[in-house]
Each structure stands twice: as C-alpha cells, then as structure tokens.
Enzyme design. Structure first.
Site, PDB file in Angstrom:
ATOM      1  N   ARG A 105     -36.146  19.657   0.050  1.00 22.72           N
ATOM      2  CA  ARG A 105     -36.709  20.362   1.421  1.00 22.72           C
ATOM      3  C   ARG A 105     -35.544  19.907   2.542  1.00 22.72           C
ATOM      4  O   ARG A 105     -35.886  20.669   3.483  1.00 22.72           O
ATOM      5  CB  ARG A 105     -37.772  19.311   1.838  1.00 22.72           C
ATOM      6  N   ARG A 142     -57.080  27.612   1.906  1.00 22.32           N
ATOM      7  CA  ARG A 142     -56.689  27.211   0.792  1.00 22.32           C
ATOM      8  C   ARG A 142     -57.777  25.991   0.059  1.00 22.32           C
ATOM      9  O   ARG A 142     -57.991  25.253   0.708  1.00 22.32           O
ATOM     10  CB  ARG A 142     -55.164  26.531   0.867  1.00 22.32           C
ATOM     11  N   ARG A 186     -45.972  21.876  10.246  1.00 24.90           N
ATOM     12  CA  ARG A 186     -45.425  21.873   8.855  1.00 24.90           C
ATOM     13  C   ARG A 186     -44.487  23.118   8.933  1.00 24.90           C
ATOM     14  O   ARG A 186     -43.391  23.103   8.466  1.00 24.90           O
ATOM     15  CB  ARG A 186     -46.475  22.009   7.819  1.00 24.90           C
TER      16      ARG A 186
END
Ligand code: AMP
Length: 234
Positions: A105, A142, A186
C-alpha cells in the site's frame, strides 16, 4: 526483481512462485476479483485487511494493536503489517504462489517485498481502474461473506437470500469501515499513500492496467485472460 514482457517462459514459472498483486482504490474490486482468481488458478488469496479483521475478531494481541487504525481508516504501521503478512506467506500453501490483496500500500512496502522475494518469485501486478463515483457507490452498499470473503452489493449484486452468501451459505456483514466518514478517510489515504505505487510499477514496466468499471464477471474475464496470456502454464 524479474520483469516480464508479454509472456513468461514456462520453465521460469515452474521454478518460481507467482505472486499476483492487485492494486486499486478501495472498492475497485480487489477483494471480489481475488476470491475468483484464487479459485480459478488454485492460489491462496491473502488480504492483509482480512488478516487484521480476523485478529480483531479473535481479540489477539495484534488485533488489539491494529483496531484503532482500521476504525479510523488509517494505515497500520509497517512492522505489524509485515509480521502478519510474512507469517502468512511462509505457510506451505503459498509455495507455488499467492494473490496479494491490499498489499503493498506504499512504495516502502513494495521495496520491502522486493527485497525479500525478488530472487524467488515472479510478480504479476494489475491495477484495477475505476471512477471515484463508482468507488463510493460500491463501498456504501457492500456486503461481505464472513466465511469465504465473497463480496455482494445491496443494489447491484444482491445475494439471492438477504444476508446470506450465495456460494457458502454463511452470513453476510457490512464492514464497520464502510461508513461514509471512514470511506472518505480511506480514499484520502489511498490517494496520498497508495496511488504513487502505480507510477512506481509503471516506471519499472511491471504494471498492467485493467478496466474495472464493468460488472464483476466482465472484469474477471479480462483479468483471467491477461493472467493466462502472461502465464500460460497456470
Ligand atoms: P482493506 O480490507 O484492504 O480495505 O484494509 C482494511 C484496513 O486494514 C485498511 O484501511 C488499513 O487500516 C489496514 N491495512 C490493510 N492492508 C494494509 C497495508 N498493506 N498497510 C497498512 N494498513 C493496511
């Protein structure tokens, strides 16, 4: 690290493990696609996020250390990420290769991965490309299976029975970090710390972009075809 052109010689693939890396924003479909290609190519799916969530659920020491980072949408400190990742990839089922979802990441994580593995694996690195608007829509609805990690969506891909995974019959849940405030953070973290990885791998000639704005089945078809083209032995 080994760089590849369109196709890797089959004897190389036999000798080295294949590490498939899926890059992309939160909600770009990394988890969805990882589960499917894991089944198609018989390679374990390793999601650092799933490993952390499992540890939080089981209230392990590492789980207690990482919880506040996941709650906020911040990145977990590298030493904890590496501890959990390296413990997982040293297991026997990873000897032929694996799929990394959510790692690396940062460019620092990418360097560390190369330092550790470059002489023994092939990297196949894909970038799942989607619009920001699609990402927010996908994350907000989701639903994830507690057992097999398959991903559904309240509106676009609902399960046949509400709250139940179509494939394994386990309960579906909404991730606690899939709420508007944490999603925003995020995405901010993604643009600041993870997106530069695209440039990094592009400059090394290792990045294969995949248009991930279509349906999960369409994206899977493209991704599988690319993997098979590059690694015909699989
Ligand atoms: P994910 O399931 O990939 O969306 O990850 C969920 C959360 O786990 C992230 O928001 C981070 O807090 C943490 N996380 C997962 N993978 C990493 C990583 N490679 N480096 C740092 N933090 C991570």
């Amino acid at each position: 690290m080994t760089t590849y052109s369109a196709k890797v010689e089959t004897h190389d693939v036999k000798e080295r493990a294949l590490v498939i890396i899926l890059l992309g924003a939160p909600g770009s479909g990394k988890g969805t696609q990882s589960v499917e290609i894991s089944h198609s190519f018989n390679l374990p799916h390793i999601s650092t996020g799933d490993l952390f969530r499992e540890n939080i659920k089981n209230q392990t020491e590492i789980g207690q250390k990482v919880k506040s980072y996941l709650d906020k949408g911040a990145l977990v400190p590298d030493e904890l990420v590496f501890d959990i990742l390296f413990a997982r990839i040293s297991k026997a089922d990873c000897s032929k290769g694996y799929i990394l979802d959510g790692f690396p990441r940062t460019t620092l994580q990418a360097h560390k991965l190369e330092d550790l593995l470059s002489s023994s694996v092939h990297f196949a690195i894909f970038n799942l490309v989607v619009d920001d608007s699609a990402v927010i829509k996908r994350l907000s609805g989701r639903l994830v299976c507690k057992k097999c990690s398959r991903v559904f969506h309240k509106d676009s891909t609902p399960p046949k029975i509400e709250g139940v995974c179509d494939v394994c019959g386990e309960e579906l849940y909404q991730r606690s970090d899939d709420n508007p405030e944490v999603i925003k953070e995020r995405l901010r973290v993604y643009y600041e710390q993870t997106k530069p990885l695209e440039e990094y791998y592009k400059n090394k000639g290792q990045l294969t972009p995949i248009n991930a704005s279509g349906s999960p089945a369409e994206v899977l078809k493209t991704l599988k075809a690319k993997i098979q083209e590059m690694y015909p032995i699989l």
